[in-house]
Design an enzyme around this catalytic site. Sequence first.
Site, PDB file in Angstrom:
ATOM      1  N   CYS A  71       0.828  -1.192   0.000  1.00 19.94           N
ATOM      2  CA  CYS A  71       0.000   0.000   0.000  1.00 19.94           C
ATOM      3  C   CYS A  71       0.867   1.248   0.000  1.00 19.94           C
ATOM      4  CB  CYS A  71      -0.888   0.004   1.246  1.00 19.94           C
ATOM      5  SG  CYS A  71      -1.841  -1.511   1.467  1.00 19.94           S
TER       6      CYS A  71
ATOM      7  N   ARG B 202      -4.754   1.346  -1.005  1.00 21.79           N
ATOM      8  CA  ARG B 202      -4.623  -0.090  -0.785  1.00 21.79           C
ATOM      9  C   ARG B 202      -4.488  -0.898  -2.065  1.00 21.79           C
ATOM     10  NH1 ARG B 202      -8.973  -4.392   1.833  1.00 21.79           N
ATOM     11  NH2 ARG B 202      -7.443  -6.012   2.340  1.00 21.79           N
ATOM     12  N   LEU B 203      -3.494  -1.790  -2.063  1.00 20.95           N
ATOM     13  CA  LEU B 203      -3.370  -2.857  -3.054  1.00 20.95           C
ATOM     14  C   LEU B 203      -3.824  -4.136  -2.354  1.00 20.95           C
ATOM     15  CD1 LEU B 203      -2.349  -3.923  -5.835  1.00 20.95           C
ATOM     16  CD2 LEU B 203      -0.127  -4.269  -4.741  1.00 20.95           C
TER      17      LEU B 203
ATOM     18  N   VAL C 218      -4.265  -7.751  -1.335  1.00 20.95           N
ATOM     19  CA  VAL C 218      -3.548  -9.022  -1.459  1.00 20.95           C
ATOM     20  C   VAL C 218      -4.182 -10.083  -0.564  1.00 20.95           C
ATOM     21  CG1 VAL C 218      -1.330 -10.174  -1.043  1.00 20.95           C
ATOM     22  CG2 VAL C 218      -1.375  -7.916  -2.110  1.00 20.95           C
TER      23      VAL C 218
ATOM     24  N   ASN D   7       1.632  -0.238   5.528  1.00 16.93           N
ATOM     25  CA  ASN D   7       2.083  -0.739   4.235  1.00 16.93           C
ATOM     26  C   ASN D   7       2.968  -1.943   4.504  1.00 16.93           C
ATOM     27  OD1 ASN D   7       3.185  -1.103   1.621  1.00 16.93           O
ATOM     28  ND2 ASN D   7       4.794   0.403   2.030  1.00 16.93           N
ATOM     29  N   GLY D   8       2.584  -3.108   3.993  1.00 17.99           N
ATOM     30  CA  GLY D   8       3.449  -4.263   4.188  1.00 17.99           C
ATOM     31  C   GLY D   8       2.692  -5.563   4.261  1.00 17.99           C
TER      32      GLY D   8
ATOM     33  N   ASP E  60      -3.876  -9.097   8.327  1.00 20.53           N
ATOM     34  CA  ASP E  60      -2.713  -8.838   9.179  1.00 20.53           C
ATOM     35  C   ASP E  60      -2.751  -7.431   9.755  1.00 20.53           C
ATOM     36  OD1 ASP E  60      -2.262  -7.673   6.703  1.00 20.53           O
ATOM     37  OD2 ASP E  60      -0.127  -8.154   6.649  1.00 20.53           O
TER      38      ASP E  60
ATOM     39  N   VAL F 111      13.712 -11.571 -17.691  1.00 20.12           N
ATOM     40  CA  VAL F 111      13.800 -10.389 -18.549  1.00 20.12           C
ATOM     41  C   VAL F 111      15.074 -10.447 -19.391  1.00 20.12           C
ATOM     42  CG1 VAL F 111      14.995  -8.980 -16.811  1.00 20.12           C
ATOM     43  CG2 VAL F 111      13.642  -7.861 -18.601  1.00 20.12           C
TER      44      VAL F 111
ATOM     45  N   SER G 170      11.159 -12.612  -5.107  1.00 18.76           N
ATOM     46  CA  SER G 170      12.415 -12.307  -5.792  1.00 18.76           C
ATOM     47  C   SER G 170      13.606 -12.644  -4.905  1.00 18.76           C
ATOM     48  CB  SER G 170      12.420 -10.822  -6.182  1.00 18.76           C
ATOM     49  OG  SER G 170      13.550 -10.490  -6.948  1.00 18.76           O
TER      50      SER G 170
END
Length: 608
Positions: free
Chosen positions: A2, A50-51, A53, A77-78, A102, A289, A372
């Site tokens: 976020c 907000r994203l 998830v 955010n997290g 969370d 990539v 990643s």
Amino acid sequence: MCGIVGWIDTMEDISSYNLAVKKMMDTLSYRGPDSYGTYIHENALLGHRRLIVIDPSGGQQPMTKVVDNTHYTIVYNGELYNTEDIRSELITHGYSFNSYSDTEVLLTSYIHWKEECVNHLNGIFAFCIFDEKNKSAFLARDHLGVKPLFYTQLGSSLIFASEIKGLLSHPDVHPILDEQGLMEIFGLGPATDLGSGIFKNINEIPPAHGMVFSNGNIDLKEYWELKAIENNESLEEILEHTRYLLEDAITRQLISDVPICTFLSGGLDSSIISAVASKNVNHLKTFSVDYTDNELYFKSSLYQPNSDSYYIKVMSDYLGTNHNNIILTQEALAEALNESVLAKDTPGMADVDSSLLLFCKEIKKHVTVGLSGECADEIFGGYPWFTRNEDLYADTFPWAKSVNYRSRILNDSLKKLPLEEYVRGKFKDTLSKVPKLDGEPIEDTKIREMTYLNIKWFMITLLNRKDRMSMRNSLEVRVPFADHRLVEYAYNIPAKYKLLGGREKGLLRESVKDLLPDEIIHRKKSPYPKTHNPIYTNIVRDNLSKILKDKSSPILDIIDTKYVKEIVDTNGSNFEVPWYGQLMTGPQVMALLTQIDFWLKSYNVKIL
């Protein structure tokens, strides 16, 4: 993930300024495109983008919880990776929950443990919690600094945001660059001093720090630090312990209510993550990539001994993943240089940034979450400087040996800036803080020092890059090797084991040898791929040449145009030492200079 913003003033009524905070919040819309919310109180204005998830309906923010007639409100955010562990413990203390998010668990953990809550968290996070009764705020950032949090203090007000642009949209915050900022850009860049936002009076909460803000005062404290602890385990026990922590970290980070993928370069780190993920995710999507016609121009070097394509196919076939190879054009790579500056709010790593930006843009078309392999090289000794005595015993950062060349870029009035002394001072100050054991072998001390330098400087630079370029595309990227338990443990592995067989990441290789094909286990370290195509070099050279000819270009006020013209005329070859790390050679230096010019112009930066 976020975007969060806020304005706290426990001594003044700021409730009428809610539109200013909304404007700050809107600058971060891409960090949270799915929903938004605000909290308005006479002493606190909080905003959240907000994203989604996890828990789409139950994780709305700002979130307020009332306990013992006290209102606590969070913007966060997290992602927490031990949510259920904490929830279970808090339930035993009598707390109940209205969601499975969370966010509520984090807020409740603060209500119960106050500032000590951070010592119970495993995750990546940046948050602010406002306590209405006590008129105080608590802000904190995760152990390794995966998630960002910037702030500035104006009188009795604290203003904060996930990104610098959020602060700069506040009417009383201005983009001012002083000598300190110039030395960071031209001496340390793209690295920044821990806690620095480059702009004057803009700061960043350092990793592993919490901040209490009350009555106009800031109390900033470190809540976690590496400790030197003697490891008396046998090699077999160390291998088993490492494998357990690694698999546990990866598995915890696979939790998601939206599609998830892994980045796959065919290197050791991303292959480990993909292998563990493939056991837990059906039809795992993997992404890599590359660049148009790159194989025609690739030249093996110390830093890039081989290209990725062959090894990517080996791993994808071995795991049976749904693999997607993203090919970027030279033109798109150059064009995205400016957007990568907008994503980071400061000059960065040239096309090393813009390629990641475009890469994440393509990934986002398929998934919302990716894992990643960042941080493995820093904690397990993967870079060349972990095995070269000239680097282990050097008197400066091994990834930044170009300060002499950097200083030549500045004009005569700025050449007086003590760049070399400044950089060496930061180096020595960091070394003075390295946790060590009395009487340990010099080999262990040197590896500790190099590991600590990497964690505090090189790793955080790459984490910042990954956050900004991915979140610019509303893509959440998780980094299992940054699990603080794994970092703590790896820090205390004796050098003779960490570099097992005299190899970079020797112990890590041995710990997963039954998980991956031999070709991957024995592949020499190769960094993030960059373009070798001369078309790209020609584009950035021509762009820089145009800037030099345009008398209105703001960069002309700070550079030695004669020397920079020599860089242009030689296609960057006269800048003989990489600007930073392993990838930023001549073409990237030219691209970086165009980015600096764009940054000065677009952000209307005032240089003192």
